[in-house]
Every structure is written in structure tokens, then in C-alpha cells.
Design a protein around this motif. Sequence first.
Motif, PDB file in Angstrom:
ATOM      1  N   ILE A   5       0.862  -1.179   0.000  1.00 54.45           N
ATOM      2  CA  ILE A   5       0.000   0.000   0.000  1.00 54.45           C
ATOM      3  C   ILE A   5       0.904   1.237   0.000  1.00 54.45           C
ATOM      4  O   ILE A   5       1.836   1.326   0.816  1.00 54.45           O
ATOM      5  CB  ILE A   5      -0.904   0.036   1.267  1.00 54.45           C
ATOM      6  CG1 ILE A   5      -1.672  -1.277   1.452  1.00 54.45           C
ATOM      7  CG2 ILE A   5      -1.844   1.241   1.224  1.00 54.45           C
ATOM      8  CD1 ILE A   5      -2.758  -1.560   0.478  1.00 54.45           C
ATOM      9  N   PRO A   7       0.548   5.099   0.442  1.00 53.46           N
ATOM     10  CA  PRO A   7      -0.222   6.309   0.719  1.00 53.46           C
ATOM     11  C   PRO A   7       0.364   7.513  -0.027  1.00 53.46           C
ATOM     12  O   PRO A   7       1.568   7.771   0.061  1.00 53.46           O
ATOM     13  CB  PRO A   7      -0.078   6.502   2.237  1.00 53.46           C
ATOM     14  CG  PRO A   7       0.381   5.177   2.772  1.00 53.46           C
ATOM     15  CD  PRO A   7       1.169   4.547   1.655  1.00 53.46           C
ATOM     16  N   ALA A  24       0.568   7.249   8.719  1.00 54.52           N
ATOM     17  CA  ALA A  24       0.384   6.306   7.603  1.00 54.52           C
ATOM     18  C   ALA A  24       1.338   5.116   7.743  1.00 54.52           C
ATOM     19  O   ALA A  24       0.963   3.963   7.496  1.00 54.52           O
ATOM     20  CB  ALA A  24       0.601   7.014   6.268  1.00 54.52           C
ATOM     21  N   GLY A  29       1.309   1.512   6.194  1.00 59.97           N
ATOM     22  CA  GLY A  29       1.606   1.978   4.828  1.00 59.97           C
ATOM     23  C   GLY A  29       3.017   1.525   4.446  1.00 59.97           C
ATOM     24  O   GLY A  29       3.932   1.617   5.261  1.00 59.97           O
ATOM     25  N   ASP A  30       3.191   1.002   3.241  1.00 62.66           N
ATOM     26  CA  ASP A  30       4.489   0.428   2.860  1.00 62.66           C
ATOM     27  C   ASP A  30       5.403   1.449   2.196  1.00 62.66           C
ATOM     28  O   ASP A  30       6.546   1.620   2.593  1.00 62.66           O
ATOM     29  CB  ASP A  30       4.264  -0.753   1.904  1.00 62.66           C
ATOM     30  CG  ASP A  30       3.490  -1.868   2.561  1.00 62.66           C
ATOM     31  OD1 ASP A  30       4.017  -2.480   3.502  1.00 62.66           O
ATOM     32  OD2 ASP A  30       2.331  -2.118   2.156  1.00 62.66           O
ATOM     33  N   ILE A 200      -7.072   7.191   1.820  1.00 57.71           N
ATOM     34  CA  ILE A 200      -6.300   7.118   3.067  1.00 57.71           C
ATOM     35  C   ILE A 200      -6.378   8.446   3.826  1.00 57.71           C
ATOM     36  O   ILE A 200      -6.886   8.511   4.936  1.00 57.71           O
ATOM     37  CB  ILE A 200      -4.835   6.722   2.777  1.00 57.71           C
ATOM     38  CG1 ILE A 200      -4.793   5.279   2.249  1.00 57.71           C
ATOM     39  CG2 ILE A 200      -3.974   6.889   4.033  1.00 57.71           C
ATOM     40  CD1 ILE A 200      -3.423   4.780   1.836  1.00 57.71           C
ATOM     41  N   HIS A 203     -10.002   9.668   4.410  1.00 59.88           N
ATOM     42  CA  HIS A 203     -10.987   8.697   4.906  1.00 59.88           C
ATOM     43  C   HIS A 203     -11.723   9.293   6.105  1.00 59.88           C
ATOM     44  O   HIS A 203     -11.085   9.805   7.025  1.00 59.88           O
ATOM     45  CB  HIS A 203     -10.297   7.385   5.301  1.00 59.88           C
ATOM     46  CG  HIS A 203     -11.274   6.262   5.465  1.00 59.88           C
ATOM     47  ND1 HIS A 203     -12.121   6.178   6.544  1.00 59.88           N
ATOM     48  CD2 HIS A 203     -11.578   5.219   4.667  1.00 59.88           C
ATOM     49  CE1 HIS A 203     -12.897   5.121   6.412  1.00 59.88           C
ATOM     50  NE2 HIS A 203     -12.582   4.520   5.262  1.00 59.88           N
ATOM     51  N   ILE A 207      -6.771   8.024   8.903  1.00 62.57           N
ATOM     52  CA  ILE A 207      -5.712   7.415   8.087  1.00 62.57           C
ATOM     53  C   ILE A 207      -5.582   5.912   8.356  1.00 62.57           C
ATOM     54  O   ILE A 207      -5.538   5.098   7.429  1.00 62.57           O
ATOM     55  CB  ILE A 207      -4.368   8.133   8.372  1.00 62.57           C
ATOM     56  CG1 ILE A 207      -4.423   9.578   7.856  1.00 62.57           C
ATOM     57  CG2 ILE A 207      -3.190   7.372   7.775  1.00 62.57           C
ATOM     58  CD1 ILE A 207      -3.244  10.439   8.279  1.00 62.57           C
ATOM     59  N   ILE A 211      -6.153   2.783   5.667  1.00 54.50           N
ATOM     60  CA  ILE A 211      -5.142   1.781   5.288  1.00 54.50           C
ATOM     61  C   ILE A 211      -5.642   0.375   5.608  1.00 54.50           C
ATOM     62  O   ILE A 211      -5.495  -0.544   4.795  1.00 54.50           O
ATOM     63  CB  ILE A 211      -3.790   2.086   5.962  1.00 54.50           C
ATOM     64  CG1 ILE A 211      -3.212   3.364   5.336  1.00 54.50           C
ATOM     65  CG2 ILE A 211      -2.817   0.917   5.834  1.00 54.50           C
ATOM     66  CD1 ILE A 211      -1.870   3.787   5.840  1.00 54.50           C
ATOM     67  N   ARG A 212      -6.259   0.228   6.770  1.00 52.66           N
ATOM     68  CA  ARG A 212      -6.790  -1.098   7.135  1.00 52.66           C
ATOM     69  C   ARG A 212      -7.830  -1.578   6.125  1.00 52.66           C
ATOM     70  O   ARG A 212      -7.854  -2.738   5.742  1.00 52.66           O
ATOM     71  CB  ARG A 212      -7.400  -1.071   8.534  1.00 52.66           C
ATOM     72  CG  ARG A 212      -6.425  -1.516   9.613  1.00 52.66           C
ATOM     73  CD  ARG A 212      -7.158  -1.995  10.867  1.00 52.66           C
ATOM     74  NE  ARG A 212      -8.146  -1.049  11.351  1.00 52.66           N
ATOM     75  CZ  ARG A 212      -7.875   0.009  12.131  1.00 52.66           C
ATOM     76  NH1 ARG A 212      -6.638   0.226  12.514  1.00 52.66           N
ATOM     77  NH2 ARG A 212      -8.830   0.822  12.529  1.00 52.66           N
ATOM     78  N   LEU A 214      -8.040  -0.854   2.966  1.00 59.38           N
ATOM     79  CA  LEU A 214      -7.369  -1.292   1.730  1.00 59.38           C
ATOM     80  C   LEU A 214      -6.703  -2.648   1.936  1.00 59.38           C
ATOM     81  O   LEU A 214      -6.772  -3.527   1.073  1.00 59.38           O
ATOM     82  CB  LEU A 214      -6.327  -0.261   1.300  1.00 59.38           C
ATOM     83  CG  LEU A 214      -6.868   1.095   0.844  1.00 59.38           C
ATOM     84  CD1 LEU A 214      -5.712   2.066   0.594  1.00 59.38           C
ATOM     85  CD2 LEU A 214      -7.713   0.945  -0.416  1.00 59.38           C
ATOM     86  N   ARG A 215      -6.059  -2.797   3.076  1.00 58.87           N
ATOM     87  CA  ARG A 215      -5.366  -4.056   3.375  1.00 58.87           C
ATOM     88  C   ARG A 215      -6.371  -5.216   3.397  1.00 58.87           C
ATOM     89  O   ARG A 215      -6.118  -6.285   2.853  1.00 58.87           O
ATOM     90  CB  ARG A 215      -4.657  -3.913   4.726  1.00 58.87           C
ATOM     91  CG  ARG A 215      -3.747  -5.040   5.084  1.00 58.87           C
ATOM     92  CD  ARG A 215      -2.448  -5.048   4.312  1.00 58.87           C
ATOM     93  NE  ARG A 215      -1.536  -3.996   4.690  1.00 58.87           N
ATOM     94  CZ  ARG A 215      -0.449  -3.674   3.990  1.00 58.87           C
ATOM     95  NH1 ARG A 215      -0.150  -4.296   2.872  1.00 58.87           N
ATOM     96  NH2 ARG A 215       0.334  -2.710   4.391  1.00 58.87           N
TER      97      ARG A 215
END
Length: 221
Positions: A5, A7, A24, A29-30, A200, A203, A207, A211-212, A214-215
Motif C-alpha cells: 500500500i 499512501p 500512515a 503503509g508500505d 487514506i 478517509h 488514516i 489503510i486497514r 485497503l489491506r
Amino acid sequence: MPALIAPSILSADLTRLGQQIQAAVDAGGDWVHIDVMDGHFVPNLTLGTAIVAAARAATDHFLDVHLMVNHPEPLLKAFARAGANLISVHVEATPHIHRALQQIHALGCQAGVALNPGTPAEAVFPVLHLADVVLVMSVNPGFAGQAFLPEVLPKVKRLRERLNTVNPQARLEIDGGINAQTLPAAQEAGADVFVAASAIFRHPQGIAYGIRALRQASHGG
Ligand code: DX5
Ligand code: ZN
């Protein structure tokens, strides 16, 4: 490949950039995606090297710099010095895409090649062996908050198939209109890095929740 992911800080509150990036990253967030726009290649003017340097000071995380600028070559060094880990350039923005990717590698960064929704997959076939990342735009770039264009999905599939043959390690990143509803189809088509700004940083529940969501929408992530 595990889903990543990314952001996009285009929709972050820039008055508190460091905290927003930290939030994030803490939420899983990666990559931190930074959208650089020049007012010519796209009809908007956004972030530059100063913001990349600020993001670098705020985090050790991977900085994914997306250059939406015409003729990016003279700027590459400044973005590398500012702390970019990956620099992506658009195939439409330079007549010399091999050289641009080689210059990015020579600066010690990963190199990405990006393509607009109207650009066919074949436009990047000649450089797939040189790319660490292929960045498929799923909106016409310029602004956050636009609707995902599902017509890019067959192109994602074609690129994934071609990459499997010529460069299986390369990441396939998708950018524009990604949210928990659109992510699964993009992943199904072969994308493995998901950029999101609005889903993100805008939202309604924050944030971490964005992210959660999307994951959870992704599999294998
Ligand atoms: C679009 C940028 C995107 C943008 C995505 O021009 O390249 O990275 O920030 O925004 P969302 O996720 O809101 O579509
Ligand atoms: Zn982007």
C-alpha cells in the motif's frame, strides 16, 4: 508478490506532514508516494524536492516519487539527493525513456516507468527489462479524488503477463481512484502496489482506518 500500500501525500494535511506520514507508516503503509506535477505535463502544480527532503527527514520508509513532469532528466539528480528511493518517469514525458531510466539507476535509485490511461501497454514494452516498477495510471493524472477508470484493467493484465516473461521481479503499481471497492479488480488483473490519496488521507474515519480497509480488500497482503 505481497500487496504493498502506497499512501499518496497529495491529500495529506501538509501543515503537519511529518505526523501524517508517521500515522500512515504506523498504520502499515508500505511506500510513501509523492506526486510531483509541473503544471505542463498535467494541469496542476504540486510537490517538489523540498517536500521529498521533508518526507525523508520524517521517515526512513521507502519514498516513491512519481514525476508528472515534461522532460524530467535535468531534475532527477535533485530528487535522488532529496532522498527518493524510487523515481518514476512518464513514458509520454520524454523521447528518451531508456536514458531517463538509466540515469535514475546511475543515481542509485530504483527506476519506474509510468503510463497514462490513454497510452497502450506496448509503449513501455521496449523498457520493461530496465524498470523496477511499472506505474499504470488509472485516472488521467493531475488531481486526487478522481474516479477509477476500469478500462485500464486489460492493460494491467497485459503488462503483468509480459513482465512475467521479461522481468518477473518488477512491481506493477496502480495509481488513481484506488479504494476498497476498486482495489480487488486491480489486484486480480495483476497489480501489486496500490497508491491511494483520498482513500487514506481523506478517509472519514482517519488514516489508519483507510489503510486497514485497503489491506482487508487485498489478498495475500
Ligand atoms: C494523480 C496522482 C495520484 C493521486 C491519487 O494524478 O498521481 O497519485 O494522488 O489520488 P486518489 O487516490 O485520490 O485517486
Ligand atoms: Zn501518483
